[in-house]
Scaffold this motif. Sequence first.
Motif, PDB file in Angstrom:
ATOM      1  N   SER A 220       0.817  -1.213   0.000  1.00 42.93           N
ATOM      2  CA  SER A 220       0.000   0.000   0.000  1.00 42.93           C
ATOM      3  C   SER A 220       0.849   1.261   0.000  1.00 42.93           C
ATOM      4  N   ALA A 221       2.133   1.121   0.355  1.00 44.67           N
ATOM      5  CA  ALA A 221       2.984   2.306   0.434  1.00 44.67           C
ATOM      6  C   ALA A 221       3.226   2.913  -0.941  1.00 44.67           C
ATOM      7  N   THR A 222       3.107   2.141  -1.998  1.00 43.33           N
ATOM      8  CA  THR A 222       3.333   2.635  -3.358  1.00 43.33           C
ATOM      9  C   THR A 222       2.135   2.258  -4.225  1.00 43.33           C
TER      10      THR A 222
ATOM     11  N   LEU B 272      -7.801   5.593   0.991  1.00 47.13           N
ATOM     12  CA  LEU B 272      -8.993   5.566   1.834  1.00 47.13           C
ATOM     13  C   LEU B 272     -10.070   4.657   1.239  1.00 47.13           C
ATOM     14  N   THR B 273     -10.280   4.793  -0.067  1.00 47.28           N
ATOM     15  CA  THR B 273     -11.265   3.945  -0.743  1.00 47.28           C
ATOM     16  C   THR B 273     -10.826   2.483  -0.685  1.00 47.28           C
ATOM     17  N   LEU B 274      -9.535   2.262  -0.860  1.00 45.63           N
ATOM     18  CA  LEU B 274      -9.004   0.905  -0.807  1.00 45.63           C
ATOM     19  C   LEU B 274      -9.252   0.277   0.566  1.00 45.63           C
ATOM     20  N   GLY B 275      -9.039   1.063   1.605  1.00 45.78           N
ATOM     21  CA  GLY B 275      -9.279   0.568   2.951  1.00 45.78           C
ATOM     22  C   GLY B 275     -10.736   0.222   3.181  1.00 45.78           C
ATOM     23  N   LYS B 276     -11.643   1.016   2.613  1.00 45.97           N
ATOM     24  CA  LYS B 276     -13.075   0.751   2.771  1.00 45.97           C
ATOM     25  C   LYS B 276     -13.482  -0.526   2.026  1.00 45.97           C
ATOM     26  N   VAL B 277     -12.929  -0.705   0.832  1.00 44.78           N
ATOM     27  CA  VAL B 277     -13.227  -1.921   0.057  1.00 44.78           C
ATOM     28  C   VAL B 277     -12.767  -3.149   0.832  1.00 44.78           C
ATOM     29  N   ARG B 278     -11.575  -3.060   1.364  1.00 48.34           N
ATOM     30  CA  ARG B 278     -11.040  -4.191   2.124  1.00 48.34           C
ATOM     31  C   ARG B 278     -11.891  -4.476   3.355  1.00 48.34           C
TER      32      ARG B 278
ATOM     33  N   ALA C  80     -15.582  -0.448  -7.953  1.00 50.57           N
ATOM     34  CA  ALA C  80     -15.377  -1.499  -6.959  1.00 50.57           C
ATOM     35  C   ALA C  80     -14.495  -2.605  -7.518  1.00 50.57           C
ATOM     36  N   ARG C  81     -14.758  -2.972  -8.773  1.00 50.35           N
ATOM     37  CA  ARG C  81     -13.976  -4.050  -9.374  1.00 50.35           C
ATOM     38  C   ARG C  81     -12.507  -3.663  -9.528  1.00 50.35           C
ATOM     39  N   ARG C  82     -12.236  -2.405  -9.865  1.00 52.48           N
ATOM     40  CA  ARG C  82     -10.849  -1.964 -10.020  1.00 52.48           C
ATOM     41  C   ARG C  82     -10.074  -2.135  -8.704  1.00 52.48           C
ATOM     42  N   TYR C  83     -10.711  -1.749  -7.609  1.00 53.97           N
ATOM     43  CA  TYR C  83     -10.063  -1.879  -6.309  1.00 53.97           C
ATOM     44  C   TYR C  83      -9.957  -3.354  -5.889  1.00 53.97           C
ATOM     45  N   LEU C  84     -10.975  -4.110  -6.171  1.00 53.62           N
ATOM     46  CA  LEU C  84     -10.951  -5.534  -5.827  1.00 53.62           C
ATOM     47  C   LEU C  84      -9.854  -6.270  -6.584  1.00 53.62           C
ATOM     48  N   GLU C  85      -9.697  -5.952  -7.848  1.00 55.63           N
ATOM     49  CA  GLU C  85      -8.666  -6.601  -8.643  1.00 55.63           C
ATOM     50  C   GLU C  85      -7.264  -6.196  -8.170  1.00 55.63           C
ATOM     51  N   TYR C  86      -7.142  -4.978  -7.667  1.00 56.09           N
ATOM     52  CA  TYR C  86      -5.854  -4.580  -7.102  1.00 56.09           C
ATOM     53  C   TYR C  86      -5.546  -5.424  -5.864  1.00 56.09           C
ATOM     54  N   LEU C  87      -6.561  -5.646  -5.010  1.00 51.69           N
ATOM     55  CA  LEU C  87      -6.371  -6.466  -3.814  1.00 51.69           C
ATOM     56  C   LEU C  87      -6.012  -7.901  -4.176  1.00 51.69           C
ATOM     57  N   VAL C  88      -6.584  -8.381  -5.274  1.00 52.76           N
ATOM     58  CA  VAL C  88      -6.219  -9.722  -5.757  1.00 52.76           C
ATOM     59  C   VAL C  88      -4.748  -9.736  -6.177  1.00 52.76           C
TER      60      VAL C  88
END
Length: 231
Positions: A155-157, A165-171, A199-207
């Motif tokens: 998450s640092a980069t 913030l949005t990424l944290g909420k998705v997680r 939502a899918r863009r953030y979810l795919e990043y988490l994947v």
Amino acid sequence: MNNIRVLVVEDDAHIADLHRRFTERVEGCDVVGVAYSLDEAREMVEVLEPDLVLLDLYFPEGQQGTELLREIRAKGLETDVVLITAAREVGPLKEALRGGVFDYLIKPVIAARFNECLTKYRHYRSRLSSGVCIGQGDVDKLLHSAAKNSFSNASATLPKGIDPLTLGKVRSVLEQSDPAVGLSAEEVGAQMGVSRSTARRYLEYLVAVGVTYADLVYGSIGRPERRYFSI
């Protein structure tokens, strides 16, 4: 799913009580016994048949918790073990890993890390009991949950277009979902008030960073649906 039945094995009464209280604060976990010696622990494992043993490493007179770990494995008991120790040497860790411990905690145990361990174990048990067939994705989810620990480094980069913030909420939304069912991008978007594509863009990043697992779920009607699961 029934509550997780936990046995605390620790020769120091103060620490044993602390671990008992830590466990009772975790939703879905019950302490079924506290053993202050390996002999007591052997009897309780046989009688109580706990799901999980929180096992100290060092006991008086040179005894070690890994003795009990080996006995549990030799008997084929459906009991998992978390080893808890003040030892900083690599040797005990290697032996614990070879013995198949679920987790390895170093004293003094931080409450948040303790809670994370038991919560992860609950999800693990729930996932195993959700069906009789597994796929590679299920195996990866069960065995590689340590990927969560590297999330903060990733998450640092953050790449362009990914807001922290949005990424944290998705997680957070995903972690609160049923671990056996997961969520679709549309469902995550609806809960957050954002579009399905966002939502899918953030979810795919988490994947991509190994925090989330995605799988195709085949329903009785229509095309398969891509669903996301928190590791």
